[in-house]
Every structure is written in structure tokens, then in C-alpha cells.
Write an enzyme that holds these catalytic residues in place. Structure first.
Site, mmCIF file in Angstrom:
data_model
loop_
_atom_site.group_PDB
_atom_site.id
_atom_site.type_symbol
_atom_site.label_atom_id
_atom_site.label_comp_id
_atom_site.label_asym_id
_atom_site.label_seq_id
_atom_site.Cartn_x
_atom_site.Cartn_y
_atom_site.Cartn_z
ATOM 1 N N MET A 17 0.827 -1.204 0.000
ATOM 2 C CA MET A 17 0.000 0.000 0.000
ATOM 3 C C MET A 17 0.861 1.252 0.000
ATOM 4 O O MET A 17 0.553 2.238 -0.684
ATOM 5 C CB MET A 17 -0.916 -0.021 1.223
ATOM 6 C CG MET A 17 -2.021 1.002 1.178
ATOM 7 S SD MET A 17 -3.198 0.656 -0.138
ATOM 8 C CE MET A 17 -3.829 2.308 -0.404
ATOM 9 N N HIS A 159 -10.167 -11.461 1.016
ATOM 10 C CA HIS A 159 -8.919 -10.726 0.838
ATOM 11 C C HIS A 159 -7.763 -11.694 0.609
ATOM 12 O O HIS A 159 -7.904 -12.909 0.788
ATOM 13 C CB HIS A 159 -8.620 -9.847 2.061
ATOM 14 C CG HIS A 159 -9.420 -8.588 2.108
ATOM 15 N ND1 HIS A 159 -10.671 -8.544 2.661
ATOM 16 C CD2 HIS A 159 -9.154 -7.325 1.667
ATOM 17 C CE1 HIS A 159 -11.147 -7.305 2.556
ATOM 18 N NE2 HIS A 159 -10.248 -6.551 1.966
ATOM 19 N N LYS A 163 -3.444 -10.712 4.631
ATOM 20 C CA LYS A 163 -4.203 -9.823 5.529
ATOM 21 C C LYS A 163 -4.271 -10.446 6.918
ATOM 22 O O LYS A 163 -4.583 -11.625 7.060
ATOM 23 C CB LYS A 163 -5.607 -9.565 4.976
ATOM 24 C CG LYS A 163 -6.369 -8.517 5.782
ATOM 25 C CD LYS A 163 -7.599 -8.024 5.038
ATOM 26 C CE LYS A 163 -8.376 -6.992 5.854
ATOM 27 N NZ LYS A 163 -7.572 -5.799 6.166
ATOM 28 N N THR A 170 -13.527 -2.935 6.376
ATOM 29 C CA THR A 170 -14.631 -2.566 5.494
ATOM 30 C C THR A 170 -15.878 -3.373 5.812
ATOM 31 O O THR A 170 -16.992 -2.837 5.844
ATOM 32 C CB THR A 170 -14.224 -2.764 4.026
ATOM 33 O OG1 THR A 170 -13.094 -1.938 3.740
ATOM 34 C CG2 THR A 170 -15.358 -2.408 3.085
#
Length: 273
Positions: A17, A159, A163, A170
Site C-alpha cells: 500500500m 482478501h 491480511k 470494510t
């Protein structure tokens, strides 16, 4: 650097990210990449942030502490781990820096620390920074008000294998949006696991199911199921750049704001719909 630009720092610059946040910051008009951070002892410290992100030389060296770049940024964008984010939060609060927080997995004390800090600094804190997901949350509120009282509500999320928290932030935000529309507290109606002999489904609950596999960027579905029909509202992300662009857009939106706690629905003005 033009005075009109907002300068952002990227925490966790070497992560998946972090690299895309660097790309987004370099590409977005009105934003300048002021700093990039990695943990102390990382082999990436000292490298050029732009080259690290595959975006070409940016002239910003990766550093290992916020103190080293204190005068180089206005807003910190943090998608790391709760303990690291809370350390960064304390620094930003002390030095009057805004924050965009995309880290998930906070406990109640961590969330309270963010609320407390927002009395002094401006913070955008969201489980998901994509435009699509935040439109999804608004749709879920509408659907819940129409049919939430008589349908079985289930949230399914998937996911990538790396993760570390579940359900995803979310998915929890989806549950909170639905529960809020029904004047409920998610803590009182969520069911996070089913195994063995569970008995029949308890009316009024919101179920969660989690998948972790391969390189799935992020998929979320909310199901409102009745006898004879059901509605499924789904969002699928195919690139992390949608989250990165949303986060950098949020940093730009914070310009001129002194304090307060906001989320992406504020940034996108969805609360007026």
C-alpha cells in the site's frame, strides 16, 4: 514546492500500500510528497521514495522516524499496524500535523485515542478509501431501512492471504452502517463465526463470513435474504490504487482544517444524500 500544495508523508513506504500511496501522491495535482517512512533498521531507509515505488526519482529519501521529517509534511497518511499508527498519532497530535488513517484492526482503546486526538488535529479515519465502497455504505443504509427488519443479513468478505485481521475493517463498516440504519449497536447483533451445531439462525442478527486466499485485493458483499428473493450488494476492487487515490484525495481535503474527525463520506459529501 508551491505554497498551495499540501505536503504528505507516507508511513510504511515499502509495503504494497505504501508504494501505491507514493505513486498517488506524486501524480495528484495539489499534492507534494514531503516524506516517506520505514521502520528503523529497514534496508529501505535512505533509498529514494519515488524509485522505491517504481515512479522514478522523487528526491525524497526514506527516513526511519517522524522526528527526522517533522518540518517536511503537513499530513501523514498511515496504512500500517495499530500499534505503529497510534505512535504516529501521538507525534502528529503533539506537532499539529493532520492524519489520514487507513489502518484497520484497532481495539476500542485505539479508536478512542483517535477520537481524542481529533480534538486537536484534523483526521480522516476510514476503513476503506475507495469511492465505490463508500457509495456502497450509503446504499446499505438505504436498503437496511427498507428491508432490514425482515430479512436475514449476511456480510461476506474476501482478501489476500497476507491480511492479518478479520473481519476486514470494510466488512465491519458495512455492518455498522446497516446496524446504525436499524437503530442497533453492531456489538449486540453481530455473529462472527458459526461452527458445529448452531441451531437456527437468530432473527435480527448480522452474520459475517471471511475468506483469505491468493492475491484477492478486496471483495465485499452484503446479502439481504428473504423467502423467495434476496438482494446482494457487492463491491470488488481490482487494484489498490483506488484506495491510494482516495487516501491522497482525503489528505488534500484536509487542507485548512484545524481539527475534527472525518471519514470518506465527509470527503465525498455523501452524508448530504
Amino acid at each position: 514546492m508551491h505554497d498551495a500544495q499540501i505536503r504528505v508523508a507516507i508511513a510504511g513506504a515499502g509495503g504494497r500500500m505504501g508504494r501505491q500511496l507514493i505513486q498517488a501522491a506524486l501524480q495528484m495535482e495539489g499534492v507534494a510528497l514531503g516524506a516517506a517512512l520505514e521502520r528503523e533498521g529497514s534496508s529501505l531507509v535512505g533509498s529514494d521514495a519515488g524509485e522505491l515505488a517504481g515512479a522514478g526519482k522523487a528526491g525524497v529519501a526514506v527516513q526511519s522516524s517522524l522526528a527526522a521529517v517533522k518540518d517536511d509534511f503537513d499530513v501523514l497518511i498511515d496504512f500500517t499496524r495499530p500499534e505503529g499508527t497510534l505512535n504516529h498519532l501521538a507525534f502528529c497530535r503533539e506537532h499539529g500535523k493532520g492524519m489520514v488513517i487507513g489502518t484497520t484492526g484497532f481495539d476500542d482503546a485505539g479508536k478512542q485515542a483517535i477520537r481524542d486526538a481529533a480534538q486537536d488535529i484534523a483526521i480522516v479515519f476510514a476503513a476503506n478509501f475507495s469511492v465505490g465502497v463508500n457509495v456502497l455504505l450509503k446504499l446499505l443504509e438505504k436498503a437496511a431501512k427498507v428491508m432490514g427488519d425482515y430479512t436475514d443479513i449476511e456480510i461476506i468478505e474476501a482478501h489476500h492471504r497476507h491480511k492479518v485481521d478479520a473481519p476486514s475493517g470494510t466488512a465491519l463498516a458495512m455492518g455498522e452502517a446497516i446496524a446504525g440504519a436499524l437503530n442497533k449497536d453492531l456489538k449486540d447483533c453481530a455473529v462472527y463465526s458459526r461452527e458445529g451445531y448452531t441451531g437456527e439462525r437468530v432473527p435480527g442478527t448480522i452474520g459475517f463470513a471471511t475468506v483469505r486466499a491468493g492475491d484477492i485485493v478486496g471483495e465485499h458483499t452484503a446479502m439481504f435474504a428473504d423467502i423467495g428473493e434476496r438482494i446482494e450488494i457487492t463491491h470488488k476492487a481490482s487494484s489498490r490504487m483506488t484506495f491510494a487515490n482516495g487516501a491522497v484525495r482525503s489528505a488534500l481535503w484536509l487542507k485548512g482544517k484545524k481539527n475534527g474527525l472525518f471519514d470518506m463520506r465527509d470527503v465525498l459529501d455523501l452524508n448530504s444524500l
